[in-house]
Structure formats: structure tokens, C-alpha cells
Write an enzyme that holds these catalytic residues in place. Structure first.
Site, PDB file in Angstrom:
ATOM      1  N   ASP A  80      -6.585  -9.605 -26.180  1.00 48.65           N
ATOM      2  CA  ASP A  80      -7.734  -9.930 -25.205  1.00 48.65           C
ATOM      3  C   ASP A  80      -7.615  -8.961 -24.197  1.00 48.65           C
ATOM      4  OD1 ASP A  80      -9.664 -11.568 -23.952  1.00 48.65           O
ATOM      5  OD2 ASP A  80      -8.173 -12.206 -22.575  1.00 48.65           O
ATOM      6  N   GLU A 119     -10.787 -10.557 -14.299  1.00 46.72           N
ATOM      7  CA  GLU A 119     -11.981 -11.089 -15.050  1.00 46.72           C
ATOM      8  C   GLU A 119     -13.109 -10.178 -14.630  1.00 46.72           C
ATOM      9  OE1 GLU A 119     -12.240 -13.455 -17.599  1.00 46.72           O
ATOM     10  OE2 GLU A 119     -10.050 -13.962 -17.540  1.00 46.72           O
ATOM     11  N   ASP A 122      -9.637  -9.312 -20.507  1.00 53.23           N
ATOM     12  CA  ASP A 122      -9.709  -9.748 -19.078  1.00 53.23           C
ATOM     13  C   ASP A 122      -8.542 -10.791 -18.835  1.00 53.23           C
ATOM     14  OD1 ASP A 122     -12.921  -9.497 -17.994  1.00 53.23           O
ATOM     15  OD2 ASP A 122     -12.358  -8.754 -20.006  1.00 53.23           O
ATOM     16  N   ASN A 142     -10.537 -19.448 -25.577  1.00 54.88           N
ATOM     17  CA  ASN A 142     -11.150 -18.632 -26.707  1.00 54.88           C
ATOM     18  C   ASN A 142     -10.403 -17.658 -27.477  1.00 54.88           C
ATOM     19  OD1 ASN A 142     -10.947 -17.006 -24.271  1.00 54.88           O
ATOM     20  ND2 ASN A 142     -12.785 -15.688 -25.030  1.00 54.88           N
TER      21      ASN A 142
END
Length: 281
Positions: free
Chosen positions: A79, A88, A81, A239
Site C-alpha cells: 500500500d 494520506e 499512503d 482496504n
């Protein structure tokens, strides 16, 4: 089974106390503040005891089968961020609009799994409508920083011959620059729509959510002719869970509790380069 204990200031006598719950055959230093405890006992009770003691001592731990080696893995999927980078991006873009608190609140709820990711991204991006696209470069230049240990971790896995995938619910503006800057092999993320130099408040094409992240890892593994079990997946938010579940090793980095609870390994204190200590040199 081996137990790895590491921290930013890990002291041997503290490590020995914590490792005592698992009764290691021996303990060897594998870095300035990292130790491998060899041939430990492992069960749920031992894990729980070490979990509590390591947290109190600000140490990270991992139980790793002795036979596992970094060479077992062919892909590292990350991932972006709050994992590869410290920010972010969408929150910092929103700050250019004076909307950071509103957007950050939605971001946090999505990362905790309280809001479905597609909905959360749609709502957040809509708040950016009308913002000058130059704000993206300002965020990259002024605010984006790599997470602790990121470059050392990447150098280590790339030296081991692993391919790299940056798969993000963030934006191509940033993943494209990370790919070039860090010599990554693959990236996949969302594309912000820009018309006449302004953000429209929409993304182009489908949204990269948890399902799409998982599908991306599977696609890249298929392209490399490897199994997802030969992939290491790193993330911090809800997520990321779907792609973490199919990996041979999942790493939660500075992650939300729901992610830490489901990952194979959690790095709460050390940098991303803590990954390199998990396996014998």
C-alpha cells in the site's frame, strides 16, 4: 519456530525476559536492536504473553518458521499512503482547500473499516472539486515523505531479486512518481480527473478498493508465474485486508487494530526494514 524481537532501542536483557515465555534454545543478535530467538515454543498462550510484554516494551515480534527464507518470496506488494509513505495524500490535498478535518475524518473511518472504501473515496474526492491541480505537486514536494526504513527495505528485497508492486487507493500522480523514484516494477491506483487545470471532484475509471487491490496482486502474480503465497503484502488499513489474506506473508505497518489483528506480522515500532530481520541473511 523462531521468534524475532526488534525495536528502535531493543535491549538484550529486556529481549531475554520477553523471549523467556517461549523458552528459546538460544538468542542471537541480528542487528543493532534486533534478535532472533531460535527454537521457541509456540502456542496461543505464549503468543498472548509475548504480545502484551512486547507492546509494553515497545518491541515488535514475529513468529517465523525456521525453514522460511526471503528467497521463498518473489513479489512485495505495498500500500502507499501511511505504509510506504507517511501521509494520506488525499488529506493533504484537502488541506489546500481548508477541508483536511472533514476529509481526514472520512479517511480514518474508511481505514478502520467503518465505511465502504468506494463510498468514502467518492465522498472525499468530491470535496476537492475546483482545486487547482498544482496542489498535487505541492503535496508531493512539501509533505510527502517515505516511511521509516522504506529505502533500506526496498534495497534489501530488490537485491534478493523480488519484484515490487505499489497498489494504492490513492492517486496515479503520486504512485507514478514513487515508481520512478524508487525503481518499482508495478503500480496501480486511482486517476483524478483534471479539466482546465482544476480537479473535477471525480476519478477516471473504476476505483481501486480492497477487491481491486486483491485482484491486482493476483494479476501480477499470474504475470510473474508465481503463487500469491510467494508474495509479501504490506498495508495499514481495512482496504488492504483482502490482498493481505491471499499473501504468503502479510505485514501490518503502523496499522489500524482490525488490520494488526489479522496480519501475520505487525510493525508498530520499527521501520519497514524490520522485514529484513525476519529471515536469516
Amino acid at each position: 519456530m523462531n521468534l524475532i524481537l526488534q525495536g528502535l532501542t531493543a535491549q538484550r536483557h529486556i529481549v531475554e525476559q520477553i523471549a523467556g515465555f517461549a523458552r528459546p534454545r538460544t538468542i542471537v543478535a541480528i542487528g543493532e536492536h534486533a534478535y532472533r530467538c531460535i527454537d521457541v515454543n509456540y502456542n496461543d498462550e505464549v503468543k498472548s504473553q509475548i504480545d502484551m510484554a512486547a507492546w509494553a516494551a515497545k518491541l515488535d515480534y514475529a513468529f517465523i518458521e525456521r525453514s522460511r527464507a526471503l528467497s521463498d518470496f518473489k513479489l512485495a506488494a505495498m500500500d502507499m499512503d501511511s505504509t510506504l509513505i507517511t501521509i494520506e495524500c488525499i488529506d493533504e490535498i484537502a488541506d489546500m482547500q481548508g477541508l483536511k478535518p472533514q476529509v481526514a475524518e472520512i479517511t480514518e473511518a474508511a481505514m478502520r473499516g467503518e465505511i465502504e472504501f468506494k463510498e468514502s473515496l467518492t465522498r472525499r474526492v468530491a470535496l476537492l472539486k475546483g482545486l487547482d491541480a498544482s496542489a498535487l505537486q505541492r503535496v508531493y514536494d512539501e509533505r510527502l515523505a517515505l516511511s521509516l526504513g522504506a529505502e533500506k527495505m526496498l534495497a534489501g528485497i530488490q537485491a534478493a531479486g523480488m519484484k515490487t508492486l505499489l497498489v494504492s487507493g490513492g492517486f496515479t500522480f503520486f504512485t507514478d512518481r514513487m515508481k520512478q523514484r524508487l525503481n518499482l516494477n508495478y503500480t496501480h491506483s486511482n486517476q483524478l480527473e483534471i479539466v482546465d487545470g482544476k480537479l473535477t471532484g471525480q476519478v477516471i475509471g473504476g476505483i481501486v478498493d480492497g477487491e481491486e487491490k486483491k485482484a491486482t496482486v493476483e494479476r501480477v502474480c499470474n504475470e510473474l508465474a508465481i503463487s500469491p503465497q510467494q508474495a509479501i503484502v504490506m498495508g495499514d488499513g481495512a482496504n488492504d485486508l483482502q490482498m493481505m489474506r491471499i499473501a504468503g506473508l502479510s505485514v501490518a505497518f503502523r496499522a489500524k487494530p482490525v488490520v494488526r489483528a489479522q496480519a501475520n506480522v505487525a510493525f508498530n515500532f520499527v521501520g519497514l526494514d524490520g522485514l529484513l530481520h525476519l529471515f536469516p541473511a
